[in-house]
Design a protein around this motif. Structure first.
Motif, mmCIF file in Angstrom:
data_model
loop_
_atom_site.group_PDB
_atom_site.id
_atom_site.type_symbol
_atom_site.label_atom_id
_atom_site.label_comp_id
_atom_site.label_asym_id
_atom_site.label_seq_id
_atom_site.Cartn_x
_atom_site.Cartn_y
_atom_site.Cartn_z
ATOM 1 N N ARG A 162 -4.769 -2.111 6.380
ATOM 2 C CA ARG A 162 -3.943 -1.072 6.884
ATOM 3 C C ARG A 162 -3.548 -1.551 8.454
ATOM 4 O O ARG A 162 -4.125 -2.309 8.696
ATOM 5 N N SER A 220 -2.103 3.194 11.967
ATOM 6 C CA SER A 220 -2.364 4.166 10.890
ATOM 7 C C SER A 220 -3.745 4.729 10.907
ATOM 8 O O SER A 220 -4.162 5.688 10.706
ATOM 9 N N LYS A 280 0.849 -1.046 -0.139
ATOM 10 C CA LYS A 280 -0.114 0.095 0.064
ATOM 11 C C LYS A 280 0.868 1.323 0.016
ATOM 12 O O LYS A 280 2.166 1.115 0.517
ATOM 13 N N SER A 281 0.483 2.237 -0.624
ATOM 14 C CA SER A 281 1.232 3.431 -0.448
ATOM 15 C C SER A 281 1.182 4.020 0.933
ATOM 16 O O SER A 281 0.523 3.725 1.847
ATOM 17 N N ARG A 282 2.117 4.734 1.069
ATOM 18 C CA ARG A 282 2.566 5.420 2.481
ATOM 19 C C ARG A 282 1.277 6.133 3.088
ATOM 20 O O ARG A 282 0.721 5.955 4.373
ATOM 21 N N ASN A 283 0.970 7.098 2.131
ATOM 22 C CA ASN A 283 -0.321 7.915 2.785
ATOM 23 C C ASN A 283 -1.517 7.351 2.344
ATOM 24 O O ASN A 283 -1.958 6.435 1.328
#
Length: 66
Positions: free
Chosen positions: A36, A40, A5-8
């Motif tokens: 996630r 997060s 997954k992307s960080r943001n």
């Protein structure tokens, strides 16, 4: 291997977090649904739970709200 997954968080993920939190879904359940980490999700809820001009909620209030 699953794609990373992307960080943001994306805007749709943030919307889903808000909707699930309003429904009373727990942080871990939201994290599983979105793929996630619970930390997060917790950070996102904490970051967006305060209204401008008002103090941020404590960890207990945040957990109770979600």
């Amino acid at each position: 291997m699953a794609p990373l997954k992307s960080r943001n968080l994306t805007f749709p993920e943030r919307e889903e977090i808000a909707l699930e939190c309003a429904r009373g879904t727990g942080i871990r359940a939201i994290a599983r649904k979105l793929g996630r980490s619970p930390s997060s999700i917790s950070r996102e809820i904490r970051r967006n739970s305060a209204t401008p001009g008002r103090p941020r909620l404590s960890r207990q209030h945040c957990a109770a709200a979600c």
